[in-house]
Design a protein around this motif. Sequence first.
Motif, PDB file in Angstrom:
ATOM      1  N   ASN A   1       0.799  -1.205   0.090  1.00  0.00           N
ATOM      2  CA  ASN A   1       0.036  -0.115  -0.008  1.00  0.00           C
ATOM      3  C   ASN A   1       0.698   1.216   0.013  1.00  0.00           C
ATOM      4  N   THR A   2       1.964   1.303   0.687  1.00  0.00           N
ATOM      5  CA  THR A   2       2.971   2.600   0.518  1.00  0.00           C
ATOM      6  C   THR A   2       3.340   2.527  -0.763  1.00  0.00           C
ATOM      7  N   ASN A   3       3.788   1.704  -1.550  1.00  0.00           N
ATOM      8  CA  ASN A   3       4.044   1.972  -2.619  1.00  0.00           C
ATOM      9  C   ASN A   3       3.114   2.137  -3.673  1.00  0.00           C
ATOM     10  N   ALA A   4       1.979   1.804  -3.527  1.00  0.00           N
ATOM     11  CA  ALA A   4       0.746   2.154  -4.556  1.00  0.00           C
ATOM     12  C   ALA A   4       0.614   3.611  -4.353  1.00  0.00           C
ATOM     13  N   ALA A   5       0.428   4.049  -2.936  1.00  0.00           N
ATOM     14  CA  ALA A   5       0.106   5.431  -2.840  1.00  0.00           C
ATOM     15  C   ALA A   5       1.026   6.490  -3.261  1.00  0.00           C
ATOM     16  N   ALA A   6       2.225   6.030  -3.325  1.00  0.00           N
ATOM     17  CA  ALA A   6       3.394   6.787  -3.757  1.00  0.00           C
ATOM     18  C   ALA A   6       3.359   6.986  -5.338  1.00  0.00           C
ATOM     19  N   ALA A   7       2.796   5.836  -5.809  1.00  0.00           N
ATOM     20  CA  ALA A   7       2.833   5.854  -7.518  1.00  0.00           C
ATOM     21  C   ALA A   7       1.449   6.648  -7.810  1.00  0.00           C
ATOM     22  N   GLY A   8       0.587   6.628  -7.042  1.00  0.00           N
ATOM     23  CA  GLY A   8      -0.647   7.362  -7.212  1.00  0.00           C
ATOM     24  C   GLY A   8      -0.597   8.915  -6.883  1.00  0.00           C
ATOM     25  N   GLY A   9       0.099   9.177  -5.939  1.00  0.00           N
ATOM     26  CA  GLY A   9       0.422  10.512  -5.614  1.00  0.00           C
ATOM     27  C   GLY A   9       1.169  11.315  -6.870  1.00  0.00           C
ATOM     28  N   LEU A  10       2.351  10.451  -7.463  1.00  0.00           N
ATOM     29  CA  LEU A  10       3.060  10.981  -8.399  1.00  0.00           C
ATOM     30  C   LEU A  10       2.331  11.432  -9.749  1.00  0.00           C
ATOM     31  N   ILE A  11       1.394  10.347  -9.883  1.00  0.00           N
ATOM     32  CA  ILE A  11       0.470  10.477 -11.345  1.00  0.00           C
ATOM     33  C   ILE A  11      -0.354  11.491 -10.938  1.00  0.00           C
ATOM     34  N   GLY A  12      -1.182  11.871  -9.911  1.00  0.00           N
ATOM     35  CA  GLY A  12      -1.975  12.983  -9.728  1.00  0.00           C
ATOM     36  C   GLY A  12      -1.343  14.191  -9.920  1.00  0.00           C
TER      37      GLY A  12
END
Length: 422
Positions: free
Chosen positions: A260-271
């Motif tokens: 989940n930590t990795n997923a959130a980082a990826a989502g934040g960068l894309i957003g």
Amino acid sequence: MENNIFELQYALDTFYFLVCGALVMWMAAGFAMLEAGLVRSKNTTEILTKNVALFAIACTMYLVCGYQIMYGGGYFLSGITDVDSAAVLADFAAREDGFQGGSIYSGASDFFFQVVFVATAMSIVSGAVAERMKLWAFLAFAVVMTAVIYPLEGAWTWGGASVFGMYSLGDDFGFKDFAGSGIVHMAGAAAALAGVILLGARKGKYGANGEIRAIPGANLPLATLGTFILWMGWFGFNGGSVLKLGDIGNAHAVAVVFMNTNAAAAGGLIGALVLAYILFRKADLTMALNGALAGLVAITASPDTPTPFVATIIGLVGGLIVVLSILTLDKVKIDDPVGAISVHGVVGLYGLLVVPVTADGTTFGGQLMGAATIFVWVFAASFVTWMVLKVIMGLRVTEEEEYEGVDLSECGMEAYPEFTNK
């Protein structure tokens, strides 16, 4: 046989704690590289000096008194350097649920894991006040922040103590902050905001007519490296906060937190990247980097409860928020060279408030109460501390020193001397 199982779990949990602590310590390098990349070249040596010195100060002050304040177990007084193997085995053997019970790790490893969190909170401050603050004023504040301000709010939250004897955030409000969206990140940002308000903006950042002038960083490859280091270190930050590894349930919990930590980082960068493109019609690297960090901050309050998809969305929204926050703070002339207040403060608050979406037993009101307690204490205590330092020694370098760069005036050396025109 049972004793062997206990001893193995003790070894696994202690080793896991130490490795995660080392990963969090590596985040200090990430902050140093990120900030060195986002300031101008003439201020690089000083920002690096701040980062390495604050880490040493944090480790020392938490050793001297911070750990005692936060957890009531002073390192010097608790006999933490000794271990009674028989007593440890007897304690955990007596538990009704056996070795599936509480965390089993060395007290020394707990201190090490906690002290690197203190340094992380202080690292957030250095970037926000970069390029115009006196080095020794900053280091003096670091002493107070790591010895008293952070440990007190840590005692009220992770330490389980009541807030000035009035209420308990955990018992009375069900406040949850798994790994420190508020306790570490928002606290660091609150301290930074107090300093920035008293310090004022960099010369030339805002024009007489209110226009905002961009001041580009000197080394974006270095800033990108810093972001990747922070991203990597965050697995120790969040994963270590599970506190143990040596049984099936907690080993799975660690894997979920990593995912989940990795997923959130990826989502934040894309957003952040997409929103920046919509607003500026350019793929803004600095916004993308801050978006990744925003996603990490957002998920830190509860990385153990969302599904991976929900974690991605939490991070993505954090990425959107940080772009809007950076632009808004610029409009109100709060000069933050690296976006630390937005990434760690505004998104840290968001991370706390989104916890009830996935975590049972938490409420919006309880999370808001916890956030308010942390912010009010840290901001007020920091403001008073900064004000005292301003009266005693001054916070800001002279206009001439700022123009020439604080590397020479504060440290007597340049980071890139071969590129300087003589």
